[in-house]
Design a protein around this motif. Sequence first.
Motif, PDB file in Angstrom:
ATOM      1  N   LEU A   1       2.029  -1.336  -5.723  1.00 52.82           N
ATOM      2  CA  LEU A   1       3.286  -2.061  -5.910  1.00 52.82           C
ATOM      3  C   LEU A   1       4.315  -1.625  -4.882  1.00 52.82           C
ATOM      4  O   LEU A   1       5.035  -2.460  -4.303  1.00 52.82           O
ATOM      5  CB  LEU A   1       3.818  -1.829  -7.324  1.00 52.82           C
ATOM      6  CG  LEU A   1       5.161  -2.503  -7.647  1.00 52.82           C
ATOM      7  CD1 LEU A   1       5.037  -4.016  -7.526  1.00 52.82           C
ATOM      8  CD2 LEU A   1       5.635  -2.113  -9.046  1.00 52.82           C
ATOM      9  N   ALA A   2       4.394  -0.312  -4.620  1.00 50.80           N
ATOM     10  CA  ALA A   2       5.348   0.191  -3.634  1.00 50.80           C
ATOM     11  C   ALA A   2       5.031  -0.346  -2.242  1.00 50.80           C
ATOM     12  O   ALA A   2       5.939  -0.693  -1.474  1.00 50.80           O
ATOM     13  CB  ALA A   2       5.330   1.720  -3.620  1.00 50.80           C
ATOM     14  N   ILE A   3       3.733  -0.442  -1.901  1.00 54.21           N
ATOM     15  CA  ILE A   3       3.339  -0.975  -0.596  1.00 54.21           C
ATOM     16  C   ILE A   3       3.767  -2.435  -0.471  1.00 54.21           C
ATOM     17  O   ILE A   3       4.300  -2.856   0.570  1.00 54.21           O
ATOM     18  CB  ILE A   3       1.819  -0.832  -0.394  1.00 54.21           C
ATOM     19  CG1 ILE A   3       1.442   0.652  -0.314  1.00 54.21           C
ATOM     20  CG2 ILE A   3       1.367  -1.568   0.865  1.00 54.21           C
ATOM     21  CD1 ILE A   3      -0.048   0.893  -0.245  1.00 54.21           C
ATOM     22  N   LEU A   4       3.556  -3.207  -1.535  1.00 55.08           N
ATOM     23  CA  LEU A   4       3.955  -4.613  -1.503  1.00 55.08           C
ATOM     24  C   LEU A   4       5.471  -4.762  -1.388  1.00 55.08           C
ATOM     25  O   LEU A   4       5.970  -5.616  -0.638  1.00 55.08           O
ATOM     26  CB  LEU A   4       3.454  -5.322  -2.769  1.00 55.08           C
ATOM     27  CG  LEU A   4       1.943  -5.538  -2.868  1.00 55.08           C
ATOM     28  CD1 LEU A   4       1.580  -6.147  -4.219  1.00 55.08           C
ATOM     29  CD2 LEU A   4       1.444  -6.428  -1.732  1.00 55.08           C
ATOM     30  N   VAL A   5       6.210  -3.930  -2.127  1.00 56.62           N
ATOM     31  CA  VAL A   5       7.674  -3.997  -2.076  1.00 56.62           C
ATOM     32  C   VAL A   5       8.179  -3.639  -0.688  1.00 56.62           C
ATOM     33  O   VAL A   5       9.052  -4.320  -0.134  1.00 56.62           O
ATOM     34  CB  VAL A   5       8.289  -3.065  -3.134  1.00 56.62           C
ATOM     35  CG1 VAL A   5       9.797  -2.943  -2.932  1.00 56.62           C
ATOM     36  CG2 VAL A   5       7.996  -3.579  -4.536  1.00 56.62           C
ATOM     37  N   LEU A   6       7.623  -2.570  -0.090  1.00 58.40           N
ATOM     38  CA  LEU A   6       8.049  -2.167   1.254  1.00 58.40           C
ATOM     39  C   LEU A   6       7.745  -3.248   2.280  1.00 58.40           C
ATOM     40  O   LEU A   6       8.565  -3.527   3.161  1.00 58.40           O
ATOM     41  CB  LEU A   6       7.363  -0.858   1.639  1.00 58.40           C
ATOM     42  CG  LEU A   6       7.843   0.396   0.896  1.00 58.40           C
ATOM     43  CD1 LEU A   6       6.987   1.594   1.284  1.00 58.40           C
ATOM     44  CD2 LEU A   6       9.303   0.679   1.204  1.00 58.40           C
ATOM     45  N   ALA A   7       6.565  -3.862   2.166  1.00 55.00           N
ATOM     46  CA  ALA A   7       6.220  -4.947   3.094  1.00 55.00           C
ATOM     47  C   ALA A   7       7.185  -6.115   2.932  1.00 55.00           C
ATOM     48  O   ALA A   7       7.629  -6.724   3.923  1.00 55.00           O
ATOM     49  CB  ALA A   7       4.780  -5.404   2.855  1.00 55.00           C
ATOM     50  N   GLY A   8       7.547  -6.434   1.682  1.00 54.13           N
ATOM     51  CA  GLY A   8       8.498  -7.518   1.442  1.00 54.13           C
ATOM     52  C   GLY A   8       9.880  -7.204   1.996  1.00 54.13           C
ATOM     53  O   GLY A   8      10.542  -8.074   2.567  1.00 54.13           O
ATOM     54  N   VAL A   9      10.300  -5.940   1.852  1.00 53.57           N
ATOM     55  CA  VAL A   9      11.606  -5.539   2.381  1.00 53.57           C
ATOM     56  C   VAL A   9      11.636  -5.669   3.894  1.00 53.57           C
ATOM     57  O   VAL A   9      12.621  -6.169   4.475  1.00 53.57           O
ATOM     58  CB  VAL A   9      11.931  -4.092   1.944  1.00 53.57           C
ATOM     59  CG1 VAL A   9      13.149  -3.563   2.710  1.00 53.57           C
ATOM     60  CG2 VAL A   9      12.184  -4.027   0.454  1.00 53.57           C
ATOM     61  N   VAL A  10      10.575  -5.220   4.568  1.00 48.80           N
ATOM     62  CA  VAL A  10      10.528  -5.299   6.036  1.00 48.80           C
ATOM     63  C   VAL A  10      10.569  -6.748   6.502  1.00 48.80           C
ATOM     64  O   VAL A  10      11.330  -7.095   7.420  1.00 48.80           O
ATOM     65  CB  VAL A  10       9.262  -4.597   6.557  1.00 48.80           C
ATOM     66  CG1 VAL A  10       9.095  -4.846   8.055  1.00 48.80           C
ATOM     67  CG2 VAL A  10       9.323  -3.103   6.286  1.00 48.80           C
ATOM     68  N   LEU A  11       9.769  -7.616   5.876  1.00 52.66           N
ATOM     69  CA  LEU A  11       9.748  -9.028   6.267  1.00 52.66           C
ATOM     70  C   LEU A  11      11.106  -9.687   6.010  1.00 52.66           C
ATOM     71  O   LEU A  11      11.594 -10.470   6.844  1.00 52.66           O
ATOM     72  CB  LEU A  11       8.652  -9.764   5.500  1.00 52.66           C
ATOM     73  CG  LEU A  11       7.211  -9.379   5.857  1.00 52.66           C
ATOM     74  CD1 LEU A  11       6.219 -10.101   4.950  1.00 52.66           C
ATOM     75  CD2 LEU A  11       6.917  -9.696   7.322  1.00 52.66           C
TER      76      LEU A  11
END
Length: 316
Positions: free
Chosen positions: A32-42
């Motif tokens: 979940l943290a990986i998905l959230v971080l990827a979403g924040v960067v995009l």
Amino acid sequence: MKTTRSPTPATGSRLAALRENRWFTLVWIIPLAILVLAGVVLAARGIRSLPDVQAFLGEYPGTTTLPESAPVGFPAWLNWQHGLNAFFILFVIRSGWQIRTTKRPTMFWKRNNTGLLRTRKPSTRMSLNVWLHITFDTLWVANGVLFYILLFATGQWLRLVPVTWDIFPNALSAMLQYASLDWPVESGWVNYNAVQTISYFLVVFVAAPLALATGLRMSPAWTSRRLSRVFPIGLARAVHFPVMIFFVAFIVVHVILVFATGALRNLNHMYAARNDDGWLGFWIFAGALVLMILAWFAARPVVLRAIASLTGTVSR
């Protein structure tokens, strides 16, 4: 025809123990943290492409102008202070966590009420974890007092204290640059960016005093009933633990950014008082890290008991 083997009792018991482990329920946080971080960067990169945001970044690049009297660079005493602080805070956090999670301590320390330590009041008995926490708290506070003195005596405080309201829009700009993985263009040797300035200010002038004040209130040596009414112990406990979490979060982010934004130069700033990409700072850091690891594993009950016995009586 092949048959599938059922799990052996030993395997089944290990799986059951794993499922019952309180940390197993937190495994889902990693993806979940990986998905959230990827979403924040995009999202951050998409926002940065907007014309109005680009104009905002041009007006507020992420750093503010320091006063002309502000010093440049890091003196050697600051490197030593930083290294000692890292060592002390490691064991402050470790012993604090042990106090919070240990339900039934097995060893206790009591001060010897003799010689120069003789007082009219009876000595307070405390767990060995509390003794270790107070010991490293004392070292950390002594190092911090010296840090404050040198900070204001040399003008280094000008690099840590916001001196203009522009710090806030610049901090927003710097956070957007961090979130998009396009690091703010800055040189910590000359000036911190706005996010660094605010975070260092919070650590030095807010979190550290709060940790000290609440720690003193929770100390076994606190005996004032009048002050206890003004500063209830429940309030101290409610503040002390979140402050520790803040320190842990700051340290994690701080270490990640040190290595992600130019490790050799940053380590030279922090450990070697140099502004270059040489390896001296790295090797000093590596030596300090080895020392911290050795001390971590050496801090076993048998060793702590021997050291604590020098200043008091250790009993089970």
